[in-house]
Enzyme design. Structure first.
Site, PDB file in Angstrom:
ATOM      1  N   GLY A 115       0.836  -1.208   0.000  1.00 15.41           N
ATOM      2  CA  GLY A 115       0.000   0.000   0.000  1.00 15.41           C
ATOM      3  C   GLY A 115       0.861   1.244   0.000  1.00 15.41           C
ATOM      4  CG  ASN A 116      -0.163   4.652  -1.522  1.00 16.98           C
ATOM      5  OD1 ASN A 116      -0.903   5.434  -0.957  1.00 16.98           O
ATOM      6  ND2 ASN A 116      -0.504   4.030  -2.648  1.00 16.98           N
TER       7      ASN A 116
END
Ligand code: C5P
Length: 398
Positions: A208-209
């Site tokens: 993810g980020n």
């Protein structure tokens, strides 16, 4: 008149500031609003129903049933209202609102309401400072409600500090300002992507980020306030939003976001891709949790669909806005994306600028089109949302 024909549901709870509500009703009516007053049973100790009903020109209700045996339908009040104001909102009513307690007519109506909700808290300074009150106000904000903060001054207890309900003129002005926003996007459909995407590695892990979703949610709220129908498609984000003009869809992966976007893209007049979509996803999602047997682990990644690029390819009449987060050759790269993805404009935020980009509540942007470059100062994401939509409106009206 600024509130001409607006239906205002004014809910009073039992605090001493209730005596000021008579002035608020007068002010709202002067501005053209239709006012319906509801009150909690304890508010009846502070102001008389007779005064309130005379000023509001409507009967005032505080119970689920009237003396003649009729039911005071909370759902109908909620659906009737264009806006609901809780003023004064005591610590007790605030707490019940955000925790779903529903033991009087005001609270049941609040829980049925889909309209914008304004809260004007009023309490003694220590109650206002209490962690539970702070947390409850934050929760109310998370629900998408508008808080009109208490003001500093003398309190009924004899103490002095923050806790006084905002003055009636301030409350009336905030409501009027809310409706005054020009409905410049009425009859337009705006599709917005927001937040990160999570790409599953196995049943418990993902790539993810740090995107919070705040920028996209701020644009969604501003577009909705301007009268647009908003389709908000968000990856995993803790942001919350409540607005009758906003349809929100929550997705997890880039592929899910892609599918949801193209269910709605053909209806959009404006599409704004603020999501930080993962560029790659694991080729295979392990069915079981991957064990840590070896010293190294290789995960093969494959390219995700580029949602925005596909929107560019399938563009018919949509005005298409992309975002770029660059670390080097920023303007050049952003301009490259504008062409490659067939965009009408791109919003550039640089990781080098303090306070700009992913996680925070502020952003500093440049807006680039084929022939223009405009630079903006560091602002809250809500203000940045206004700049972006002002720019879009200028471009589509050209
Ligand atoms: O190419 P890059 O990822 O830097 O472009 C960023 C822009 O493209 C953003 O507007 C983002 O929302 C969008 N994007 C997308 N789908 C992807 C990757 C990026 O919609 N797979």
């Amino acid at each position: 008149m600024k509130l001409q024909d607006k239906k205002v549901l004014l809910c009073i709870s039992g605090g001493i500031a209730a005596y000021k509500i008579n002035y608020l009703i007068r002010d709202l009516i002067k501005k053209g609003a239709e006012v319906q007053v509801l009150m909690t049973p304890s508010a009846e100790q502070f102001v008389s129903k007779l005064t309130l009903s005379t000023l509001s020109k409507n009967p005032v209700y505080s119970d689920f049933y009237s003396e003649n045996g009729t039911w005071n339908n909370h759902v109908e009040f909620a659906l009737w209202a264009d806006v609901m104001i809780l003023a004064p909102c005591t610590a007790n009513t605030l707490s019940k609102m955000v925790h779903g307690t529903c033991d009087n007519l005001v609270l049941a109506t609040y829980m049925s309401a889909k309209c914008p909700v304004f809260i004007a808290p009023a309490m003694d300074l220590d109650m206002y400072q209490h962690p539970s009150t702070k947390q409850n106000l934050e929760l109310a904000e998370d629900f998408g409600h508008h808080i009109i903060p208490a003001e500093d001054g003398e309190l009924a207890s004899g103490l002095s500090g923050q806790g006084r309900m905002a003055e009636p003129e301030t409350i009336a002005r905030k409501i009027a300002d809310f409706f005054q926003t020009n409905k410049t996007l009425e009859n337009k459909t705006v599709l917005i992507t927001a937040g990160p995407t999570y790409e599953a590695i196995d049943p418990v892990r993902f790539i993810g980020n740090h995107s919070s979703g705040k920028m996209g949610f701020s644009i969604a709220e501003e577009a909705a306030n301007r009268g647009a129908k908003v389709i908000l498609i968000s990856g995993p984000s803790s942001e919350k939003i409540q607005h009758s003009n906003i349809e929100i869809y929550r997705v997890t992966s880039a592929k899910e976001m892609f599918d949801k976007v193209f269910e709605h893209y053909h209806d959009a007049d404006i599409a704004i891709a603020s999501a930080a979509v993962a560029d790659y996803a694991p080729k295979v999602i392990a069915k079981e949790k991957i064990k840590k047997n070896d010293d190294s682990l290789t995960i093969e990644l494959v390219k995700n669909p580029d949602i925005l690029k596909t929107m560019g390819e399938r563009k018919t009449t949509q005005f298409l806005v992309g975002f770029a987060l660059e670390t080097q050759n920023e303007e050049e790269n952003a301009k490259g994306k504008l062409h490659k993805k067939n965009l009408d404009m791109i919003v550039l935020n640089s990781l080098k600028d303090e306070g700009a980009g992913f996680k925070g509540a502020t952003n500093k942007i440049k807006i680039i089109t084929e022939s223009t470059l405009n630079e903006f100062s560091l602002k809250s994401k809500k203000e940045v949302a206004k700049d972006i939509l002002n720019f879009v409106e200028e471009q589509i009206l050209k």
